[in-house]
Design a protein around this motif. Sequence first.
Motif: not given
Length: 566
Positions: A7-19, A35-37, A427-436
């Motif tokens: 579940a958290i992998f897409p956002f770990v990816l965001v933090f790693g690549l972005l920050v 990653a979310a899809v 935003v679509p990445a987030v909505r896929v995460f939330l609508q799972s």
Amino acid sequence: MLNAFVAIFPFVLVFGLLVIRKWPARRTMPAAYVAAVLSAGLFWRVPLGRMCAATVEGVFIAGTLLYIIFGALLLFYVLKHSGAAAAIRSAFQNMTSDRRIQVVIIAWAFGTFIEGASGFGTPAAVAGPLLVILGFPPLAAVIAAVTIQSTPVSFGAVGTPILIGVNKGLQNQPLVFQHLAAHADRAGGLQGEAAYERLLFTIGGHVAVLHAVLGLAIPLLMVCMMTRFFGVQKSWREGLGAWRFCLFAGLAFCLPYVIFGLTLGPKFPSLLGGLCATVMTVTAARQGWWMPKQSWDFLPAESWPPEWRSDSPISAERDGAPASSPRPALALIPYLVVAGLLVFSQVPTVRQVLGRAEFRRVLDRPEAEGAAIEVRWNAALSPGTVFLIAAGFAAALLRTNGSAARCALRETWAGTLGAGTVLLFAVPAVRVFLQSDVNLAGLHSMPHELASTVARSVGGAWPLVAAPVGAFGAFVAGSNTVSNMTFSLFQFSVALQSGLDPIRIVALQAVGGAAGNMICVHNVVAAAATVGILGREGLVIRKTLLPTAYYLAAAGALAVVPWFFL
């Protein structure tokens, strides 16, 4: 544990690549969407139609955000090309040349008022360009504008995160009403819906007290970050030199804020507190009260590093402008129009009339109750429309010529397109995460599986974790309201299972959700777009991790103090 990791992998990816890797968001967010899809499709086994509906929902929401960005940029560029931007800068310099005082008045005081009136990232779209007009480095303007997206957020848009977010999360839930029935004495003997209304009011009061204590330090922390990262001496001490004015500004907002929160409910703390702070800080600056002994300024603009600068022609200098600049009072009128229209749009009768223009369409309606995906938008009530009206008013008031208007439109369109390449994936990445929540794997939604794993791991130490869970929800969803809607019932349930006060825990959820706005990718992208620094979102988030960490750590510490109000 595996569920939580996936579940958290897409956002770990965001933090790693972005920050960490310092990728620009335009490269990071497409990877996050993929990653979310993959997580939703392969592990959660979310039906393809559901993921497509969530993606369309995300694209639609991104479009509404871009509409706000377009309006904010157009207003800024109209002011720039009409000469009004230079006049505004002159007016503030005549009041005080100290950048520390200017940022407190614009970002903290005026920004909290705009948050109370509108929310949804609007303060950054107002405060960021205004600070650039005054001569702030665009990077510093964004960091300041995002940092104040904390204390006032829980009561932004006249209480939406509480009245919609927490309310939708707890409404009609048997667990909540069973608790209310068992503790009727705490609600003055009220039962049913009356007891529930009292519960929301009490949660709002607890949130106001927590924020009022935590928010006192935000103006000083914001100023110290500015002097440390953007000063000639790179010194925290230069920021501390303005401690008296910063403390005054903190009290000017937080005292009315907590009083209104405890007496009038969730609608008014940020709106009226911000109004009080704006009037009081402007008055204090004009009178020279609590001002630092020595003024402070940035490095000369010609020596700014490239990362501080805008990639677009967004300085306050004019192109195609009239030969003479308008009077400062006249130049400031468009921003007063923005504030007035935002407040006017919150009048119940006005909202009722304009609410009839709402567009609404269901994209996916599964059998599970409450799991439908739908898109809703009302252009008449969008802050973007307010900005467009103000931009048109400014063009007429300031007699902007055709050449200047064309330049403003051209630069506005370029800035909006830059933000679009990011938001249309983020935003679509987030909505896929939330609508799972609708899936063939028999699992709860990704955010709930993740939060449940954390709850099992920490046990009785949950008060220390409740706020970070709320912050994660806001970081992912881009909204304190959505975070509260997603996690309020979960927090309530964990509190009861752990023998904790659910009011305290839900209040921590709301406070953490507000703090998460400081590092939310959506907010940072939108703020960066309005001052022309797209591609440096990771740099902004690295800087704002400091105030976010302070907010979450201090909230957890207050939650375990036995004698605290909670």
